[in-house]
Design an enzyme around this catalytic site. Structure first.
Site, PDB file in Angstrom:
ATOM      1  N   GLU A 127       0.861  -1.197   0.000  1.00 24.24           N
ATOM      2  CA  GLU A 127       0.000   0.000   0.000  1.00 24.24           C
ATOM      3  C   GLU A 127       0.892   1.239   0.000  1.00 24.24           C
ATOM      4  O   GLU A 127       2.075   1.140   0.352  1.00 24.24           O
ATOM      5  CB  GLU A 127      -0.877   0.000   1.264  1.00 24.24           C
ATOM      6  CG  GLU A 127      -1.780  -1.206   1.337  1.00 24.24           C
ATOM      7  CD  GLU A 127      -2.600  -1.244   2.615  1.00 24.24           C
ATOM      8  OE1 GLU A 127      -2.404  -0.379   3.501  1.00 24.24           O
ATOM      9  OE2 GLU A 127      -3.441  -2.154   2.713  1.00 24.24           O
ATOM     10  N   ALA A 130       2.429   1.326   3.358  1.00 22.89           N
ATOM     11  CA  ALA A 130       2.910   0.063   3.924  1.00 22.89           C
ATOM     12  C   ALA A 130       3.611  -0.762   2.859  1.00 22.89           C
ATOM     13  O   ALA A 130       2.967  -1.428   2.043  1.00 22.89           O
ATOM     14  CB  ALA A 130       1.746  -0.740   4.519  1.00 22.89           C
ATOM     15  N   GLY A 131       4.947  -0.669   2.839  1.00 23.60           N
ATOM     16  CA  GLY A 131       5.747  -1.446   1.886  1.00 23.60           C
ATOM     17  C   GLY A 131       6.488  -2.543   2.623  1.00 23.60           C
ATOM     18  O   GLY A 131       5.965  -3.633   2.832  1.00 23.60           O
ATOM     19  N   LEU A 338      31.320  -2.998 -22.234  1.00 25.53           N
ATOM     20  CA  LEU A 338      31.000  -2.439 -23.557  1.00 25.53           C
ATOM     21  C   LEU A 338      31.424  -0.980 -23.680  1.00 25.53           C
ATOM     22  O   LEU A 338      31.258  -0.372 -24.748  1.00 25.53           O
ATOM     23  CB  LEU A 338      29.494  -2.557 -23.854  1.00 25.53           C
ATOM     24  CG  LEU A 338      29.076  -3.819 -24.624  1.00 25.53           C
ATOM     25  CD1 LEU A 338      29.133  -5.043 -23.716  1.00 25.53           C
ATOM     26  CD2 LEU A 338      27.675  -3.665 -25.182  1.00 25.53           C
ATOM     27  N   GLY A 340      31.432   2.883 -23.901  1.00 26.29           N
ATOM     28  CA  GLY A 340      30.379   3.830 -24.290  1.00 26.29           C
ATOM     29  C   GLY A 340      29.183   3.145 -24.933  1.00 26.29           C
ATOM     30  O   GLY A 340      28.034   3.556 -24.741  1.00 26.29           O
ATOM     31  N   GLU A 363       9.401  -7.994  -3.646  1.00 26.21           N
ATOM     32  CA  GLU A 363       9.371  -9.205  -2.800  1.00 26.21           C
ATOM     33  C   GLU A 363      10.274  -9.074  -1.574  1.00 26.21           C
ATOM     34  O   GLU A 363      10.895 -10.046  -1.145  1.00 26.21           O
ATOM     35  CB  GLU A 363       9.737 -10.436  -3.609  1.00 26.21           C
ATOM     36  CG  GLU A 363       8.736 -10.627  -4.694  1.00 26.21           C
ATOM     37  CD  GLU A 363       8.321 -12.055  -4.875  1.00 26.21           C
ATOM     38  OE1 GLU A 363       8.557 -12.887  -3.996  1.00 26.21           O
ATOM     39  OE2 GLU A 363       7.729 -12.312  -5.907  1.00 26.21           O
TER      40      GLU A 363
END
Ligand SMILES: Cc1cc2nc3c(=O)[nH]c(=O)nc-3n(C[C@H](O)[C@H](O)[C@H](O)COP(=O)(O)OP(=O)(O)OC[C@H]3O[C@@H](n4cnc5c(N)ncnc54)[C@H](O)[C@@H]3O)c2cc1C
Length: 382
Positions: A127, A130-131, A338, A340, A363
């Site tokens: 929510e 509320a995590g 890699l 740039g 999770e």
């Protein structure tokens, strides 16, 4: 006795998932990453290929796969695209509360129905207020006669805008704290259910992530899952089951990043040599390989322990946090290999790095996993 070899059946599952991922997901991954659209057609094909509800026992129409089998699938799907992989995997995850805590009648009717009718599901815990602190959820389910009246706002819900059914956690009495949390089966087409804002995300963009709002929704008592007040336990058990799978998905993303970086490093030349031959680059690849192997083994171990009916909460947290941190390191180093070009969208590694970040968040965040591991260590002491 420890045996790391896959059975013939597991090899077939792995191959089937890999073939599906490479032919049906990978060619479209960049497009869905760009658009942020939900890959409806790919998910439909995944249903047909029996890749969606592997977790559901065969007697209810599911795949009857054990924890390790599902990890093989999760790694392959996410190696092609973690966002599309999560569009598929979230259905199984949301079905777990019913599998473990549903009544026989609920399982026979609901699990069979979602399998045969190819219905999609979502799990509604988080929510706005509320995590990490799940026990503080403010959604309420007030009992009136043989019904509950559900009110609340859920946020960051994967499949929120596309699911046919939600598993929703709400409190029957907020004064009871986590002991008041209760789980409900909620069809999306009930009056009072609506889908809110769709998130525009950094990564895993094909996954549909939205708010879901419940306003005076009437839920029959028969659609409560488990007992009143059992919800917190249901959430924790669900995560113990799903966290190894999240770890395996992270392994899939990391594997793809390493494979691309390795190929690139063997072809790109600087100072007259393939950059792979410069030890600093070679060591980055060596670290990737060792961390991927370690993550895979931790995820497999956690899933194996769970599938034996043993308490795997500590191992699930270890696998989840290790793989989440590992995939972030590996994909960041793949961009580095890699140079740039790694930073440019024409190359796939920047997407992998963006897709990786949320493995440290959803999770249960990396910090919460460490909290769980720390608590388990203390429990062993006292
Ligand atoms: C793409 C995506 C998909 C998601 N899918 C779903 C879904 O399908 N269903 C669902 O219910 N939820 C879902 N979530 C929500 C997810 O589980 C939460 O975002 C997560 O649990 C963290 O909660 P929060 O975002 O409120 O962060 P907060 O809890 O506010 O945390 C913020 C920061 O504080 C830290 N923190 C908080 N408490 C502590 C503590 N006690 N000790 C140390 N550090 C702490 C956290 O680790 C984090 O770094 C999804 C999220 C995302 C981004």
């Amino acid at each position: 006795m420890i045996d790391f070899s896959l059975s013939e059946e597991q090899q077939l599952i792995q191959k089937m998932a890999r073939d599906f991922a490479q032919s049906e997901i990978l060619p479209h991954a960049a497009d869905f990453d760009r658009s942020g659209d939900y890959p409806e057609e790919i998910v439909r094909k995944a249903f047909q290929a029996d890749l969606v509800y592997g977790v559901i026992p065969e007697q209810y129409g599911g795949g009857g796969l054990d924890g390790l089998d599902q990890l093989l699938i999760a790694e392959e799907l996410s190696a092609a695209c973690a966002g599309i992989g999560s569009c598929i995997a979230i259905n199984s995850l949301a079905a777990i509360p019913l599998i473990y805590f549903g009544s026989e009648k609920q399982k026979e009717s609901l699990l069979s129905m979602i399998c045969t009718e190819e219905k999609k599901m979502a799990l509604c815990v988080t929510e706005p207020g509320a995590g990490s602190d799940v026990s503080s959820i403010s959604s309420t389910a007030k009992k009136i006669g043989a019904k509950y009246i559900l009110n609340g706002n859920k946020t960051f819900i994967t499949n929120g805008g596309v699911a046919d059914y939600y598993i929703v956690f709400a409190s029957i009495d907020r004064a009871l704290g986590h002991k008041g949390i209760t789980a409900f089966w909620v069809p999306r087409d009930l009056p009072g259910v609506s889908v809110g804002k769709k998130e525009d995300k950094m990564g895993q963009r094909a996954a549909n992530t939205t708010d879901v709002i419940f306003d005076q929704v009437e839920i029959p008592e028969t659609d409560r899952i488990g007992e009143e007040g059992q919800g917190f336990k249901i959430i924790m058990q669900t995560f113990n089951h799903s966290r190894p799978g999240v770890g395996a998905s992270a392994v899939g993303v990391a594997r793809s990043a390493m494979e691309y970086a390795l190929k690139y490093a063997s072809e790109r030349e600087q100072f007259g040599l393939p950059i792979l031959m410069h030890q600093a680059v070679m060591f980055m690849l060596a670290d990737m390989a060792k961390d991927i192997e370690a993550g895979r083994l931790l995820a497999w171990q956690a899933a194996w322990k769970g599938s034996q009916g043993l308490d795997n909460s500590k191992e699930a947290a270890i696998a989840k946090v290790f793989c989440g941190d590992m995939v972030m390191r590996v994909t960041t180093d793949a961009v580095q290999v890699l140079g740039g070009y790694g930073y440019i969208k024409d190359y796939p590694v920047e997407k992998l790095m963006r897709d990786a970040k949320v493995f440290q968040i959803y999770e249960g965040t990396a910090q919460i996993q460490r909290l769980l591991i720390g608590r388990a260590l203390m429990k062993d002491l006292f």
